[in-house]
Scaffold this motif. Structure first.
Motif, PDB file in Angstrom:
ATOM      1  N   ASP A 285       0.811  -1.225   0.000  1.00  0.00           N
ATOM      2  CA  ASP A 285       0.000   0.000   0.000  1.00  0.00           C
ATOM      3  C   ASP A 285       0.842   1.272   0.000  1.00  0.00           C
ATOM      4  O   ASP A 285       0.301   2.374   0.170  1.00  0.00           O
ATOM      5  CB  ASP A 285      -0.956   0.007   1.195  1.00  0.00           C
ATOM      6  CG  ASP A 285      -0.224  -0.133   2.532  1.00  0.00           C
ATOM      7  OD1 ASP A 285       1.026  -0.134   2.526  1.00  0.00           O
ATOM      8  OD2 ASP A 285      -0.901  -0.238   3.562  1.00  0.00           O
ATOM      9  N   TRP A 287       2.784   2.169  -2.630  1.00  0.00           N
ATOM     10  CA  TRP A 287       2.995   2.650  -4.002  1.00  0.00           C
ATOM     11  C   TRP A 287       2.608   4.134  -4.115  1.00  0.00           C
ATOM     12  O   TRP A 287       3.346   4.931  -4.712  1.00  0.00           O
ATOM     13  CB  TRP A 287       2.159   1.852  -4.977  1.00  0.00           C
ATOM     14  CG  TRP A 287       2.623   0.473  -5.308  1.00  0.00           C
ATOM     15  CD1 TRP A 287       2.193  -0.695  -4.749  1.00  0.00           C
ATOM     16  CD2 TRP A 287       3.581   0.095  -6.304  1.00  0.00           C
ATOM     17  NE1 TRP A 287       2.826  -1.766  -5.325  1.00  0.00           N
ATOM     18  CE2 TRP A 287       3.675  -1.319  -6.279  1.00  0.00           C
ATOM     19  CE3 TRP A 287       4.366   0.793  -7.203  1.00  0.00           C
ATOM     20  CZ2 TRP A 287       4.520  -2.032  -7.139  1.00  0.00           C
ATOM     21  CZ3 TRP A 287       5.216   0.086  -8.052  1.00  0.00           C
ATOM     22  CH2 TRP A 287       5.285  -1.295  -8.014  1.00  0.00           C
ATOM     23  N   ALA A 288       1.448   4.483  -3.568  1.00  0.00           N
ATOM     24  CA  ALA A 288       0.923   5.849  -3.727  1.00  0.00           C
ATOM     25  C   ALA A 288       1.847   6.886  -3.101  1.00  0.00           C
ATOM     26  O   ALA A 288       1.890   8.039  -3.541  1.00  0.00           O
ATOM     27  CB  ALA A 288      -0.466   5.950  -3.104  1.00  0.00           C
ATOM     28  N   ARG A 348      -0.816  -0.049 -13.997  1.00  0.00           N
ATOM     29  CA  ARG A 348      -1.898   0.201 -13.048  1.00  0.00           C
ATOM     30  C   ARG A 348      -1.448   1.094 -11.900  1.00  0.00           C
ATOM     31  O   ARG A 348      -2.163   2.017 -11.501  1.00  0.00           O
ATOM     32  CB  ARG A 348      -2.446  -1.130 -12.517  1.00  0.00           C
ATOM     33  CG  ARG A 348      -3.243  -1.915 -13.555  1.00  0.00           C
ATOM     34  CD  ARG A 348      -3.900  -3.142 -12.958  1.00  0.00           C
ATOM     35  NE  ARG A 348      -2.967  -4.236 -12.750  1.00  0.00           N
ATOM     36  CZ  ARG A 348      -2.567  -4.673 -11.573  1.00  0.00           C
ATOM     37  NH1 ARG A 348      -2.996  -4.078 -10.460  1.00  0.00           N
ATOM     38  NH2 ARG A 348      -1.726  -5.698 -11.468  1.00  0.00           N
ATOM     39  N   LYS A 349      -0.277   0.811 -11.358  1.00  0.00           N
ATOM     40  CA  LYS A 349       0.206   1.601 -10.227  1.00  0.00           C
ATOM     41  C   LYS A 349       0.587   3.017 -10.643  1.00  0.00           C
ATOM     42  O   LYS A 349       0.515   3.945  -9.836  1.00  0.00           O
ATOM     43  CB  LYS A 349       1.408   0.903  -9.579  1.00  0.00           C
ATOM     44  CG  LYS A 349       1.095  -0.458  -8.964  1.00  0.00           C
ATOM     45  CD  LYS A 349       0.049  -0.372  -7.873  1.00  0.00           C
ATOM     46  CE  LYS A 349      -0.177  -1.727  -7.204  1.00  0.00           C
ATOM     47  NZ  LYS A 349      -1.218  -1.676  -6.154  1.00  0.00           N
ATOM     48  N   LYS A 351      -0.991   4.984 -12.460  1.00  0.00           N
ATOM     49  CA  LYS A 351      -2.176   5.846 -12.492  1.00  0.00           C
ATOM     50  C   LYS A 351      -2.396   6.547 -11.161  1.00  0.00           C
ATOM     51  O   LYS A 351      -3.185   7.499 -11.072  1.00  0.00           O
ATOM     52  CB  LYS A 351      -3.407   5.033 -12.872  1.00  0.00           C
ATOM     53  CG  LYS A 351      -3.343   4.475 -14.299  1.00  0.00           C
ATOM     54  CD  LYS A 351      -4.555   3.616 -14.626  1.00  0.00           C
ATOM     55  CE  LYS A 351      -4.450   3.042 -16.043  1.00  0.00           C
ATOM     56  NZ  LYS A 351      -5.603   2.164 -16.371  1.00  0.00           N
ATOM     57  N   ILE A 352      -1.714   6.066 -10.129  1.00  0.00           N
ATOM     58  CA  ILE A 352      -1.784   6.727  -8.829  1.00  0.00           C
ATOM     59  C   ILE A 352      -1.229   8.141  -8.921  1.00  0.00           C
ATOM     60  O   ILE A 352      -1.674   9.051  -8.216  1.00  0.00           O
ATOM     61  CB  ILE A 352      -0.999   5.914  -7.777  1.00  0.00           C
ATOM     62  CG1 ILE A 352      -1.635   4.537  -7.592  1.00  0.00           C
ATOM     63  CG2 ILE A 352      -0.905   6.653  -6.458  1.00  0.00           C
ATOM     64  CD1 ILE A 352      -0.817   3.606  -6.726  1.00  0.00           C
ATOM     65  N   CYS A 353      -0.246   8.318  -9.794  1.00  0.00           N
ATOM     66  CA  CYS A 353       0.453   9.602  -9.903  1.00  0.00           C
ATOM     67  C   CYS A 353      -0.407  10.610 -10.653  1.00  0.00           C
ATOM     68  O   CYS A 353      -0.804  10.381 -11.798  1.00  0.00           O
ATOM     69  CB  CYS A 353       1.782   9.403 -10.617  1.00  0.00           C
ATOM     70  SG  CYS A 353       2.835  10.854 -10.605  1.00  0.00           S
ATOM     71  N   SER A 354      -0.698  11.738 -10.026  1.00  0.00           N
ATOM     72  CA  SER A 354      -1.562  12.753 -10.639  1.00  0.00           C
ATOM     73  C   SER A 354      -0.838  13.606 -11.671  1.00  0.00           C
ATOM     74  O   SER A 354      -1.480  14.216 -12.538  1.00  0.00           O
ATOM     75  CB  SER A 354      -2.148  13.665  -9.552  1.00  0.00           C
ATOM     76  OG  SER A 354      -1.105  14.310  -8.825  1.00  0.00           O
ATOM     77  N   ARG A 359       4.386  10.585 -14.199  1.00  0.00           N
ATOM     78  CA  ARG A 359       3.882   9.233 -14.453  1.00  0.00           C
ATOM     79  C   ARG A 359       4.624   8.594 -15.631  1.00  0.00           C
ATOM     80  O   ARG A 359       5.062   7.445 -15.552  1.00  0.00           O
ATOM     81  CB  ARG A 359       2.383   9.278 -14.749  1.00  0.00           C
ATOM     82  CG  ARG A 359       1.808   7.893 -15.034  1.00  0.00           C
ATOM     83  CD  ARG A 359       0.444   7.948 -15.693  1.00  0.00           C
ATOM     84  NE  ARG A 359       0.005   6.595 -16.030  1.00  0.00           N
ATOM     85  CZ  ARG A 359      -0.878   6.314 -16.950  1.00  0.00           C
ATOM     86  NH1 ARG A 359      -1.443   7.279 -17.655  1.00  0.00           N
ATOM     87  NH2 ARG A 359      -1.221   5.061 -17.188  1.00  0.00           N
TER      88      ARG A 359
END
Length: 521
Positions: A285, A287-288, A348-349, A351-354, A359
């Motif tokens: 958890d 990654w974000a 997939r991970k 996409k956490i980056c805004s 990204r």
């Protein structure tokens, strides 16, 4: 523990080309622990697989890591080529060194004296105790004893050995036993059944270790399993039919069959462990938090997965020299499936980056490391993997496309002077401009906006991270080719503006120098 058994010929009298010399009467006691010291000197882990240490000072660890068998390394400074370098490490290197030692033990007469002591029916396992002590695995004989718990021993603070150290010692011993027995059975024709029985007893004691160690493995579980798998598979090849008595060959066949069963069990354990690896990195958890904080660098979970995949590559590669290709196909499929899984996981991970720029840099960095698993693409800009090219171009578009948008597009270039190899010949720059003060003011304002946008993007990304020097160079040149060369071409068409930007310290050469400082982290 039984004392030393008998003595062996002088250290310098051994000659592998003349086994008969071991029967000569010129003997003297060997130096104490002669063979054990030689065996210990052979490096196993260093050239076999990458370690994943737990960093005591780390401020974070994977979710659920305290109960996990894996801890991805938090060391982000290791080279992106470390995994591929481990993959190229030759498994045969330590096998070759151990084979030489085993042949020396046969040539010196030591191995045969161990067989004779074993056959004499002395005190309870005295010969095996002496033999295993010289092989540096005397502790293995305790495993089969009642109420012995290897995990408890390893957890004991007084224990000086880690699970990985025990695995290394076990790998060395299994190799020496396999070579010694198979070499000896073709040397002493009159005693081949006895040698075979000695080999069977030795290997039976050694194989008990596999069941005992697997539950005790933690941080380096996969790497240890792969090391044992490669060792046991190599040993099993040695017990192929030989020109010896039928009784001895029957016993050797039994040894080979027992090793083959362990090969299958270890392979299944490896496959199961890879599923655990996937679950670990999937459920992490952090990654974000770590992707933005990492400034686009290769993520620790990516390095961990790549190291695990490289272990699979090595395991599969160890079977290619044999007639049996079943395991090779199995590991090849596991490697391909794991690579595809990792690529999908990164998408997939990410996409956490805004921030889209960050990204795409994250995807480029991480996919570039994954691409090193294949040797089809050299590490230069002409050979970037297709996915890396896609992420590079996407990064350039979202990060630097708006910078050039401030230059007027009222005309078209009569020729392309940009770096086509970087995919950057897309900007339409005016061949001529409309004269007049109004137009000059507009051009000056546009250049001011261009310079402002350039510096803003540069400052925001200056400390983003691209660890691989070749990829870093490719990316810098791609930005220069798309932004600076377009800027340079426009200024050449407008000499008056060129003088202005030079006086403000914003010439194309200055911007190029600035780009040379990007992505150092």
């Amino acid at each position: 523990m039984a004392g030393r058994l008998s003595f062996v010929p002088k250290f310098g009298e051994w000659d592998s080309r003349d086994p008969a010399r071991s029967r000569l009467g010129r003997t003297s006691p060997p130096p104490r622990n002669l063979y054990r010291d030689l065996i210990r000197s052979v490096a196993v882990s260093g050239g076999q697989y990458i370690r994943h240490p737990i960093h005591a000072g780390s401020s974070y660890s994977p979710s659920g890591a305290s109960n996990s068998h894996f801890h991805p390394s938090n060391n982000s400074d290791c080279s992106s080529g470390s995994a591929s370098g481990a993959a190229r490490a030759d498994f045969c290197a330590h096998d070759h060194e151990l084979t030489k030692i085993a042949r020396r033990m046969v040539g010196d007469g030591y191995a045969r004296r161990m067989v004779n002591a074993f056959d004499s029916g002395g005190p309870d396992r005295a010969a095996l105790e002496t033999w295993f002590l010289e092989l540096d695995v005397d502790w293995v004989l305790q495993i089969s004893e009642e109420n012995y718990d290897l995990r408890q021993q390893l957890q004991d603070k007084a224990s000086s050995s880690s699970p990985q150290e025990l695995v290394d010692r076990w790998i060395r011993a299994v190799t020496v036993i396999a070579v010694s027995v198979t070499e000896l059975v073709v040397t002493v024709d009159d005693e081949t059944p006895t040698v075979a029985r000695f080999g069977r007893a030795s290997m039976a004691e050694m194989l008990v270790f596999v069941d005992a160690i697997i539950p005790a493995l933690k941080e380096e579980k996969l790497q240890a399993l792969v090391g044992m798998y490669m060792c046991v598979r190599s040993a099993s090849y040695r017990f192929t039919p030989l020109l010896i008595s039928s009784e001895a060959q029957t016993i050797l066949n039994e040894i080979g069959a027992s090793l083959s069963r362990e090969v299958i069990r270890l392979r299944e354990a490896i496959f199961s462990t890879m599923e655990e690896v996937r679950a670990l990195v999937e459920d992490d958890d952090l990654w974000a938090i770590e992707i933005p904080r990492g400034r686009g660098e290769v993520h620790r979970n990516t390095r961990f997965m790549v190291d695990c995949i490289m272990s699979m590559v090595k395991a599969g590669g160890s079977t290619r020299t044999s007639a049996q290709s079943h395991d090779d196909a199995n590991f090849g499929g596991l490697v391909a499936d794991s690579v595809n899984y990792l690529k999908d996981l990164l998408l997939r991970k990410s996409k956490i980056c805004s921030d889209p720029s960050l990204r795409y840099l994250f995807l480029l960095n991480n996919h570039y490391l994954v691409a090193q698993l294949s040797e089809r693409w050299p590490g230069d800009h002409w050979g970037l993997a297709p996915e890396c090219i896609k992420f590079k171009d996407s990064y350039l578009d979202v990060s630097w496309g708006h910078v050039l948008s401030h230059i007027p597009k009222t005309g078209f270039m009569d020729s392309c002077c940009l770096d086509v190899s970087c995919g950057c010949a897309w900007l339409c720059i005016p061949k001529t401009g409309i004269h007049g003060s109004r137009q000059n003011r507009k051009q000056t304002s546009s250049l001011a906006k261009f310079e402002s946008a350039f510096h803003k993007t540069y400052q925001a990304q200056k400390f983003w991270k691209v660890q691989d020097p070749q990829l870093r160079d490719v990316l810098r040149r791609a930005i220069a080719g798309r932004v600076v060369e377009g800027y340079r071409y426009y200024l050449k068409k407008h000499p008056a503006l060129e003088n202005q930007v030079s006086s403000r310290g914003s010439s194309p050469d200055v911007l190029n120098q600035m780009l040379g400082e990007l992505f150092e982290g």
